[in-house]
Design a protein around this motif. Structure first.
Motif, PDB file in Angstrom:
ATOM      1  N   THR A   9       0.762  -1.105  -0.096  1.00  0.00           N
ATOM      2  CA  THR A   9       0.057   0.114   0.000  1.00  0.00           C
ATOM      3  C   THR A   9       1.056   1.206   0.151  1.00  0.00           C
ATOM      4  OG1 THR A   9      -1.606  -1.101   1.259  1.00  0.00           O
ATOM      5  CG2 THR A   9      -1.882   1.161   1.108  1.00  0.00           C
ATOM      6  N   TYR A  10       1.776   1.275   0.780  1.00  0.00           N
ATOM      7  CA  TYR A  10       2.742   2.367   1.122  1.00  0.00           C
ATOM      8  C   TYR A  10       3.392   2.656  -0.498  1.00  0.00           C
ATOM      9  CZ  TYR A  10       3.066   3.316   5.857  1.00  0.00           C
ATOM     10  OH  TYR A  10       2.886   3.712   7.331  1.00  0.00           O
ATOM     11  N   ARG A  11       3.923   1.382  -1.251  1.00  0.00           N
ATOM     12  CA  ARG A  11       4.508   1.852  -2.569  1.00  0.00           C
ATOM     13  C   ARG A  11       3.762   2.142  -3.573  1.00  0.00           C
ATOM     14  NH1 ARG A  11       7.255  -3.124  -0.995  1.00  0.00           N
ATOM     15  NH2 ARG A  11       5.637  -4.374  -1.909  1.00  0.00           N
ATOM     16  N   ALA A  12       2.349   1.761  -3.273  1.00  0.00           N
ATOM     17  CA  ALA A  12       1.392   2.166  -4.660  1.00  0.00           C
ATOM     18  C   ALA A  12       1.060   3.468  -4.353  1.00  0.00           C
ATOM     19  CB  ALA A  12       0.210   1.173  -4.299  1.00  0.00           C
ATOM     20  N   LEU A  13       0.685   3.883  -3.068  1.00  0.00           N
ATOM     21  CA  LEU A  13       0.246   5.312  -2.702  1.00  0.00           C
ATOM     22  C   LEU A  13       1.336   6.243  -3.173  1.00  0.00           C
ATOM     23  CD1 LEU A  13      -2.136   7.306  -2.150  1.00  0.00           C
ATOM     24  CD2 LEU A  13      -1.293   6.537   0.326  1.00  0.00           C
ATOM     25  N   LEU A  14       2.610   6.024  -2.531  1.00  0.00           N
ATOM     26  CA  LEU A  14       3.580   6.968  -2.813  1.00  0.00           C
ATOM     27  C   LEU A  14       4.494   6.824  -4.237  1.00  0.00           C
ATOM     28  CD1 LEU A  14       5.359   6.365   0.640  1.00  0.00           C
ATOM     29  CD2 LEU A  14       3.675   8.394   0.015  1.00  0.00           C
ATOM     30  N   GLY A  15       4.049   6.030  -4.875  1.00  0.00           N
ATOM     31  CA  GLY A  15       4.609   6.037  -6.238  1.00  0.00           C
ATOM     32  C   GLY A  15       3.697   6.467  -7.280  1.00  0.00           C
ATOM     33  N   ARG A  16       2.554   6.962  -6.835  1.00  0.00           N
ATOM     34  CA  ARG A  16       1.640   7.585  -7.722  1.00  0.00           C
ATOM     35  C   ARG A  16       1.552   9.212  -7.634  1.00  0.00           C
ATOM     36  NH1 ARG A  16      -3.737   3.616  -7.267  1.00  0.00           N
ATOM     37  NH2 ARG A  16      -2.856   1.520  -7.673  1.00  0.00           N
ATOM     38  N   ARG A  17       0.710   9.756  -8.603  1.00  0.00           N
ATOM     39  CA  ARG A  17       0.784  11.272  -8.460  1.00  0.00           C
ATOM     40  C   ARG A  17       0.346  11.748  -7.151  1.00  0.00           C
ATOM     41  NH1 ARG A  17      -2.570  12.338 -14.101  1.00  0.00           N
ATOM     42  NH2 ARG A  17      -3.561  10.496 -13.168  1.00  0.00           N
ATOM     43  N   ARG A  18      -0.495  10.980  -6.415  1.00  0.00           N
ATOM     44  CA  ARG A  18      -0.912  11.349  -5.198  1.00  0.00           C
ATOM     45  C   ARG A  18       0.013  11.868  -4.207  1.00  0.00           C
ATOM     46  NH1 ARG A  18      -4.721   7.510  -6.539  1.00  0.00           N
ATOM     47  NH2 ARG A  18      -6.935   7.907  -6.263  1.00  0.00           N
ATOM     48  N   ILE A  19       1.201  11.366  -4.580  1.00  0.00           N
ATOM     49  CA  ILE A  19       2.380  11.677  -3.570  1.00  0.00           C
ATOM     50  C   ILE A  19       2.777  13.370  -3.892  1.00  0.00           C
ATOM     51  CG2 ILE A  19       4.220  11.183  -5.272  1.00  0.00           C
ATOM     52  CD1 ILE A  19       4.409  11.431  -1.527  1.00  0.00           C
ATOM     53  N   ILE A  20       2.519  13.764  -5.214  1.00  0.00           N
ATOM     54  CA  ILE A  20       2.677  15.057  -5.408  1.00  0.00           C
ATOM     55  C   ILE A  20       1.773  15.954  -4.738  1.00  0.00           C
ATOM     56  CG2 ILE A  20       2.583  16.742  -7.251  1.00  0.00           C
ATOM     57  CD1 ILE A  20       3.704  14.497  -9.213  1.00  0.00           C
ATOM     58  N   LEU A  21       0.437  15.483  -4.731  1.00  0.00           N
ATOM     59  CA  LEU A  21      -0.489  16.361  -4.144  1.00  0.00           C
ATOM     60  C   LEU A  21      -0.242  16.108  -2.323  1.00  0.00           C
ATOM     61  CD1 LEU A  21      -3.827  15.031  -6.136  1.00  0.00           C
ATOM     62  CD2 LEU A  21      -2.638  17.067  -6.026  1.00  0.00           C
ATOM     63  N   LEU A  22       0.203  15.354  -2.070  1.00  0.00           N
ATOM     64  CA  LEU A  22       0.569  15.087  -0.542  1.00  0.00           C
ATOM     65  C   LEU A  22       1.618  16.176  -0.232  1.00  0.00           C
ATOM     66  CD1 LEU A  22       0.316  11.108   0.012  1.00  0.00           C
ATOM     67  CD2 LEU A  22      -1.263  12.852   1.010  1.00  0.00           C
ATOM     68  N   ALA A  23       2.527  16.384  -1.081  1.00  0.00           N
ATOM     69  CA  ALA A  23       3.658  17.232  -0.938  1.00  0.00           C
ATOM     70  C   ALA A  23       3.239  18.663  -1.041  1.00  0.00           C
ATOM     71  CB  ALA A  23       4.875  16.895  -1.618  1.00  0.00           C
ATOM     72  N   LEU A  24       2.530  18.923  -2.182  1.00  0.00           N
ATOM     73  CA  LEU A  24       2.103  20.231  -2.470  1.00  0.00           C
ATOM     74  C   LEU A  24       1.248  21.217  -1.444  1.00  0.00           C
ATOM     75  CD1 LEU A  24       0.950  20.100  -6.314  1.00  0.00           C
ATOM     76  CD2 LEU A  24       3.227  21.179  -5.150  1.00  0.00           C
ATOM     77  N   LEU A  25       0.485  20.677  -0.643  1.00  0.00           N
ATOM     78  CA  LEU A  25      -0.458  21.085   0.380  1.00  0.00           C
ATOM     79  C   LEU A  25       0.485  21.714   1.402  1.00  0.00           C
ATOM     80  CD1 LEU A  25      -3.472  18.929  -0.024  1.00  0.00           C
ATOM     81  CD2 LEU A  25      -3.337  21.302  -0.292  1.00  0.00           C
ATOM     82  N   PRO A  26       1.366  20.742   1.972  1.00  0.00           N
ATOM     83  CA  PRO A  26       2.335  21.350   3.034  1.00  0.00           C
ATOM     84  C   PRO A  26       3.454  22.380   2.736  1.00  0.00           C
ATOM     85  CG  PRO A  26       2.131  18.816   3.246  1.00  0.00           C
ATOM     86  CD  PRO A  26       1.560  19.245   1.758  1.00  0.00           C
ATOM     87  N   LEU A  27       3.615  22.163   1.473  1.00  0.00           N
ATOM     88  CA  LEU A  27       4.552  23.256   0.869  1.00  0.00           C
ATOM     89  C   LEU A  27       3.813  24.388   1.000  1.00  0.00           C
ATOM     90  CD1 LEU A  27       6.699  21.160  -1.797  1.00  0.00           C
ATOM     91  CD2 LEU A  27       7.429  22.157   0.487  1.00  0.00           C
ATOM     92  N   ALA A  28       2.367  24.404   0.533  1.00  0.00           N
ATOM     93  CA  ALA A  28       1.932  25.607   0.352  1.00  0.00           C
ATOM     94  C   ALA A  28       1.629  26.231   1.504  1.00  0.00           C
ATOM     95  CB  ALA A  28       0.443  25.449  -0.387  1.00  0.00           C
ATOM     96  N   LEU A  29       1.547  25.611   2.623  1.00  0.00           N
ATOM     97  CA  LEU A  29       1.170  25.981   4.055  1.00  0.00           C
ATOM     98  C   LEU A  29       2.504  26.957   4.555  1.00  0.00           C
ATOM     99  CD1 LEU A  29      -0.545  26.306   6.696  1.00  0.00           C
ATOM    100  CD2 LEU A  29       0.383  23.971   7.205  1.00  0.00           C
ATOM    101  N   ILE A  30       3.679  26.088   4.351  1.00  0.00           N
ATOM    102  CA  ILE A  30       4.666  26.546   4.681  1.00  0.00           C
ATOM    103  C   ILE A  30       5.156  28.042   4.110  1.00  0.00           C
ATOM    104  CG2 ILE A  30       7.438  26.160   4.905  1.00  0.00           C
ATOM    105  CD1 ILE A  30       6.818  23.389   5.406  1.00  0.00           C
ATOM    106  N   GLY A  31       4.910  27.754   2.562  1.00  0.00           N
ATOM    107  CA  GLY A  31       4.974  29.096   1.801  1.00  0.00           C
ATOM    108  C   GLY A  31       3.971  30.142   2.520  1.00  0.00           C
TER     109      GLY A  31
END
Length: 238
Positions: free
Chosen positions: A9-31
């Motif tokens: 499950t970790y490999r499937a989720l983190l290997g898809r485009r969802r990882i980009i969405l998961l990272a963009l939101l926190p980066l937007a908050l810090i920005g």
């Protein structure tokens, strides 16, 4: 939980485009936190508003939606869930494992950036950073259970989840006093207020209601997901 299912499950989720969405939101908050710090130097009022409106009010439910539905809904859509369910693994264990994966990802991408962004604005003042980080963590766990269940109940989990996050949590839960008691965001703020002593953080829900509500929603969500998987048709026909 089952470590093999968790690893897949970790490999499937983190290997898809969802990882980009998961990272963009926190980066937007810090920005946004950096921008506020540069523009007006931060301050408790700015920090609390950013945490309430973006960290807890926008980022957290979206991260819960991405992770909660992402650990199981795609497998149902493409039929690979059939292969998993044909293995000698109990359905409740599958549900519990998927939940742990989703909850851990929400905790990683929500609680840590929330702490970092609040710290950028006010440091350790009045426990704002720690309070909102803990609130984001416990509410993120609840969101993971809610959206995990949604991913099993309907094939339109993402659409319904977005409507829930925007309409119920943001609009109704944010502006209708009676509905706030049943808002995960409000429960998160209640937990945060028990750690933070900031005068700008005034929750509408008591901790005595928020904590049991978070526990009940989480337990029921995971339990019901396991029950749904027990009767899930291997033809993929719900």
């Amino acid at each position: 939980m089952n470590t093999v299912v968790a690893g897949i499950t970790y490999r499937a989720l983190l290997g898809r485009r969802r990882i980009i969405l998961l990272a963009l939101l926190p980066l937007a908050l810090i920005g946004l936190a950096l921008l506020l710090h540069l523009v007006d130097g931060g301050g408790q009022r700015s920090a609390v508003l950013l945490m309430e409106k973006f960290a807890i009010g926008t980022m957290l439910p979206l991260l819960g939606l991405i992770a909660g539905t992402g650990v199981i809904a795609p497998e149902i859509d493409d039929g690979t869930i059939i292969h998993l369910m044909s293995k000698p693994i109990s359905r409740p264990v599958i549900a519990q494992t998927k939940f742990v994966v989703a909850a851990s990802l929400v905790g990683l991408f929500a609680a840590i950036p929330t702490y970092a962004s609040a710290w950028l604005l006010v440091g350790h003042e009045d426990g704002i950073a720690l309070g909102f980080a803990v609130g984001a963590l416990v509410a993120g766990i609840a969101y993971a259970a809610i959206f995990l269940l949604l991913g099993v109940v309907t094939r339109h989990a993402v659409t319904i989840g977005i409507i829930y996050a925007l309409v119920w949590e943001t609009l109704i839960g944010g502006f209708v006093p009676g509905a706030r008691k049943f808002s995960v965001q409000q429960w998160a703020e209640s937990v945060a207020s028990q750690i933070s002593t900031s005068p700008y953080l005034t929750p509408d829900v008591t901790l005595g209601f928020a904590v049991p509500a978070l526990i009940v929603v989480t337990v029921v969500g995971v339990f019901w997901t396991g029950r749904r998987l027990r009767v899930f048709s291997l033809t993929g026909d719900e």
